[in-house]
Design a protein around this motif. Structure first.
Motif, PDB file in Angstrom:
ATOM      1  N   UNK A 155       0.690  -1.041   0.098  1.00  0.00           N
ATOM      2  CA  UNK A 155       0.317  -0.275   0.311  1.00  0.00           C
ATOM      3  C   UNK A 155       1.242   1.217  -0.164  1.00  0.00           C
ATOM      4  N   UNK A 156       1.988   0.888  -0.346  1.00  0.00           N
ATOM      5  CA  UNK A 156       2.768   2.140   0.319  1.00  0.00           C
ATOM      6  C   UNK A 156       2.835   3.391  -1.058  1.00  0.00           C
ATOM      7  N   UNK A 157       3.032   4.314  -0.749  1.00  0.00           N
ATOM      8  CA  UNK A 157       2.442   5.559  -2.005  1.00  0.00           C
ATOM      9  C   UNK A 157       3.682   6.465  -2.479  1.00  0.00           C
ATOM     10  N   UNK A 158       3.894   6.836  -3.487  1.00  0.00           N
ATOM     11  CA  UNK A 158       5.290   7.665  -3.807  1.00  0.00           C
ATOM     12  C   UNK A 158       4.598   9.005  -3.417  1.00  0.00           C
ATOM     13  N   UNK A 159       5.454  10.084  -3.248  1.00  0.00           N
ATOM     14  CA  UNK A 159       5.044  11.685  -3.429  1.00  0.00           C
ATOM     15  C   UNK A 159       5.398  11.846  -4.407  1.00  0.00           C
ATOM     16  N   UNK A 160       5.024  12.727  -4.750  1.00  0.00           N
ATOM     17  CA  UNK A 160       5.475  13.223  -6.103  1.00  0.00           C
ATOM     18  C   UNK A 160       6.569  14.632  -5.686  1.00  0.00           C
TER      19      UNK A 160
END
Ligand code: UTP
Length: 228
Positions: A155-160
């Motif tokens: 579920x890890x999401x990347x920061x733009x």
């Protein structure tokens, strides 16, 4: 533009196969020919980890292990220097001053580790601060900064985009989780915060991505935005 590029050891030399190193050298030459002033920092990768594991079993202490890690980063630096022909300074810079002198001479400095108890993430940030870089690029095996370790957490999401203080908070949280690896460590994040250098973290498996990030400001990763 003055640019410091940090190439993770697992990206530059996942093994001792020469192709990736040649591709990195060509990418660096492309940026050099386009007129950018460059400093390159290389990591130790799996070879450093193997040496450190063996030395730990032999009873080496943490500082001795760091010194071994530094030695391997410099070996990787020598591989890159070999592929860069005459544009690079002939030996890895062993201090920030040596790296800066190489830039003044018109050479491309290649740095590995500098002192114990840190990683080349911090070397790259400190060198970028020292030479007044306009841009710091981390070419890593993790394609950006995530809110958790993407290798462990689906579920890890990347920061733009992240502010430098937000980066410090995110990395501090990730580093609290034993064993998880952040793309940039906390010391590096703190240096980025204080120096206000624009920073990009991207997937470095294809060196062309570094060229596009510098030349066209196009990248798939995380941008760390300086704060006023
Ligand atoms: P790396 O910078 O490659 O470590 O330096 P890392 O971040 O753990 O490796 P990657 O990014 O996953 O590939 C290798 C080792 O060299 C020592 C540390 O022990 C580090 O783990 N080192 C490096 C230092 O002690 N000081 C330095 O300035 C750099």
């Amino acid at each position: 533009m003055k640019v410091v590029v940090s190439v993770g050891g697992s990206v530059l030399a996942p093994d001792l196969e020469p192709d990736r190193i040649t591709e990195y050298a060509r990418a660096i030459e492309t940026l050099d020919e386009a007129g950018h002033t460059l400093g390159i920092v290389v990591g130790g990768g799996p070879t450093a980890r193997e040496y450190i594991t063996t030395a730990r079993d032999l009873g080496a202490n943490e500082i001795e292990l760091d010194q071994l890690g530094i030695a391997v980063t410099r070996l990787n630096g020598r591989l890159l220097i070999a592929a860069l022909d005459d544009r690079a300074a002939p030996t890895p810079a062993e201090s920030y001053e040596e790296g800066r002198e190489a830039i003044r001479r018109g050479d491309i400095p290649v740095l590995g580790g500098i002192v114990a108890a840190q990683t080349t993430d911090a070397v790259a940030a400190a060198f970028a601060e020292y030479v007044g870089a306009d841009l710091l690029v981390y070419a890593t095996s993790v394609p950006g900064v995530y809110d958790a370790d993407p290798n462990d957490d689906e579920a890890a999401t990347r920061f733009d985009e992240l502010g430098a203080s937000e980066l410090v908070d995110v990395i501090a949280d990730i580093e609290m989780d034993a064993g998880s690896s952040a793309p940039v460590d906390l010391l590096a994040a703190k240096i980025i915060q204080r120096s206000g250098i624009r920073t990009v973290v991207l997937d470095g498996t294809d060196p062309e991505r570094v060229v596009r990030a510098v030349e066209d400001d196009e990248f798939d990763g995380t941008e760390i935005v300086p704060e006023a």
